[in-house]
Scaffold this motif. Sequence first.
Motif: not given
Length: 345
Positions: A173-201
């Motif tokens: 459903d929509e909640q699962a899709l939204l949460a999963c996309m957010m989890y994927v897109d924020l992976n580098p920030i969450r891992a501490g290897i990027a400090d912004s979305l723009q630098s999340s290569d």
Amino acid sequence: MTSARRMLIDANTTPFYHVINRCVRRAFLCGEDKLTGRSYKHRRGWIVDKIKALSAIFCIDICAYAVMSNHYHLVLKIDVEKAKSLTQRDIISRWCQITKGHAIATKYMNGDALIDGERMLLDALIAEWQERLSSISWFMRCLNEDIARKANREDECKGAFWEGRFKSQALLDEQALLACMMYVDLNPIRAGIADSLQSSDFTSIQERLNALSPNSITPLIIKTPVDNSQPTLHKSLAKFDGATHLHRQTGIPFHFADYLELIDWTGRAIRHDKKGFIDNQRPKLLNELGIASDAWLSSAKDFRRQYSGISGRWDAMCAFKLQQGGKWCRGKSSSEALHPNQPLG
């Protein structure tokens, strides 16, 4: 016991799936090997280029991606209607871009007459290829085999490159899709290897932001655009179409501006050094879906571990699992937190 892939992926139930694959070797997939000092970062570009090339062939769109040092994440959408609309020539042309095809198909494409037996064989081949062009399993097979061969040639070795077959999660459903996309897109920030979305290569959110006007971005995290205008993106990236139901749209069922507002808010919240996280300024999407801030942030950090192969409303998760032949699935408390209005199970 491991379930058959055909039981884990059912486009009729949901077209959206989160897939993950990890490198088996001690050497990094795409990062820097600290033991040898050798860099493998260029391989991240291999993966991004390959998923886009395959998306143009398969009837599968990319909602989100993140290529990390030793694994990658994809959120994929199966476009079943597109697969059904392909002509015979479309199917043959697409399939022959990734395989040698078949002599009978070549004969047909050249306009040569076919006898009855050849026509029957061609019809069977086309039906099989059409099904495969909307198959995540075949998409992943083509992706992983190509990257493994290139890496083995570069490393001058043989053997397994990937840890095993890819892991998948059905997003119901929509909640699962939204949460999963957010989890994927924020992976580098969450891992501490990027400090912004723009630098999340090598992430989809970086690609989407780079396609926006430079005036709409600040150095902190992001500045949400004032409208829902879509950036100009590679055609393989699914668009946000703002529809309200998972199965009644051609893209991602949210407005683009709302997604950017939410990922900005979430990115600030999971980074302790970023100021600006104020709970009473909750993003529009969280208010519309009725998700508590704590539950949302927990999903943004631990979505992969909160569930096994299914995410969605708990009753839908149980039904999907029963359809697979199983009796138990993980994630009841997480599901109830993301779906506060669902029936109690």
